[in-house]
Write an enzyme that holds these catalytic residues in place. Structure first.
Site, PDB file in Angstrom:
ATOM      1  N   ASP A 118       0.846  -1.201   0.000  1.00 20.63           N
ATOM      2  CA  ASP A 118       0.000   0.000   0.000  1.00 20.63           C
ATOM      3  C   ASP A 118       0.879   1.247   0.000  1.00 20.63           C
ATOM      4  OD1 ASP A 118      -2.151  -1.700   0.219  1.00 20.63           O
ATOM      5  OD2 ASP A 118      -2.326  -1.442   2.407  1.00 20.63           O
TER       6      ASP A 118
HETATM    7  N1  URA Z   1      -1.213  -5.912   3.901  1.00 20.92           N
HETATM    8  C1  URA Z   1      -1.722  -4.664   3.922  1.00 20.92           C
HETATM    9  O1  URA Z   1      -2.761  -4.415   4.514  1.00 20.92           O
HETATM   10  N2  URA Z   1      -1.044  -3.712   3.274  1.00 20.92           N
HETATM   11  C2  URA Z   1       0.126  -3.920   2.623  1.00 20.92           C
HETATM   12  O2  URA Z   1       0.722  -2.984   2.064  1.00 20.92           O
HETATM   13  C3  URA Z   1       0.635  -5.225   2.618  1.00 20.92           C
HETATM   14  C4  URA Z   1      -0.054  -6.212   3.258  1.00 20.92           C
END
Ligand code: URA
Length: 227
Positions: free
Chosen positions: A98
């Protein structure tokens, strides 16, 4: 492959600039000037352009400590590729983190390896360091060790190691959208900080945020062997 493709892959110029370089006699192999853009070379050939050796690199493998605020989609800015200096235009992130997640991101132009690592049946373990807004209940260890039913998927058993009242390491073997954040939401916690510390055999260790490095032969071989 043709010498013009060899030079284009190494970003020596556009196809027309390379054609001109060749035409102007600025490209040679073993001291002999190469005059034809379709001259055949292989990946071990050392091509010299204006007295500078150009070596072909077929596959490149990097790990980046992704900073928060960078996207893994390359159509938007700022994105993770802007942090990597490479001649190859086909180097891509393997999977996504993310925008607000930090940590270990693998990037490569080895599509076959990327495909293998991302295949659902690969079950590559990924460990995340997590901080939460509320105390993590001790029962979360057991909750996460079993499958959890979400609207769109059932999570596989995961391993939680609690570090403090509101931090821990979660290891999952899949990579569904926002998976870690959703698993913590399931137990009533918001994730306030998320950082991936390992991906299969790769470890982030002391790589600084925003820094990247090439993988060693050993790491590449371990990745290729990891199921
Ligand atoms: N899980 C999440 O919620 N975000 C990420 O960036 C990676 C794994």
């Amino acid at each position: 492959m043709r010498i013009d493709k060899f030079l284009a892959d190494m970003s020596i110029g556009t196809r027309s600039e390379i054609k001109k370089l060749i035409h102007d006699g600025r490209v040679s192999i073993n001291g002999e000037v190469v005059q034809k853009p379709n001259y055949s070379v292989d990946i071990d050939t050392i091509v010299v352009v204006d007295d500078i050796e150009v070596h072909y690199s077929q596959f490149e493998y990097y790990i980046l400590n992704k900073p928060s605020g960078y996207l893994c989609t390359i159509d938007y800015s700022p994105n993770v590729l802007q942090l990597i200096k490479t001649h190859r235009k086909d180097v891509m992130p393997v999977g996504r983190l993310d925008k607000d997640t930090e940590g270990l991101l693998l990037l490569t132009n080895d599509g076959q390896l990327a495909h293998k690592l991302l295949a659902p049946k690969s079950h590559v373990n990924k460990t995340y360091y997590v901080e939460t807004d509320k105390n993590i209940p001790a029962s979360a260890i057991e909750t996460f060790s079993k499958s959890i039913e979400f609207e769109d998927f059932i999570s596989k058993p995961a391993k939680l190691e609690i570090v403090s009242s509101n931090s821990g390491y979660l290891t999952i073997s899949e990579g569904k959208f926002h998976q870690v954040k959703r698993m913590f939401k399931y137990i009533g916690c918001e994730v306030t900080y998320l950082k991936r510390t390992s991906f299969g055999p790769l470890k982030l260790n002391d790589l600084a945020v925003g820094e990247y490095r090439s993988l060693s032969e050993e790491e590449i071989n371990m990745l290729k062997g990891s199921d």
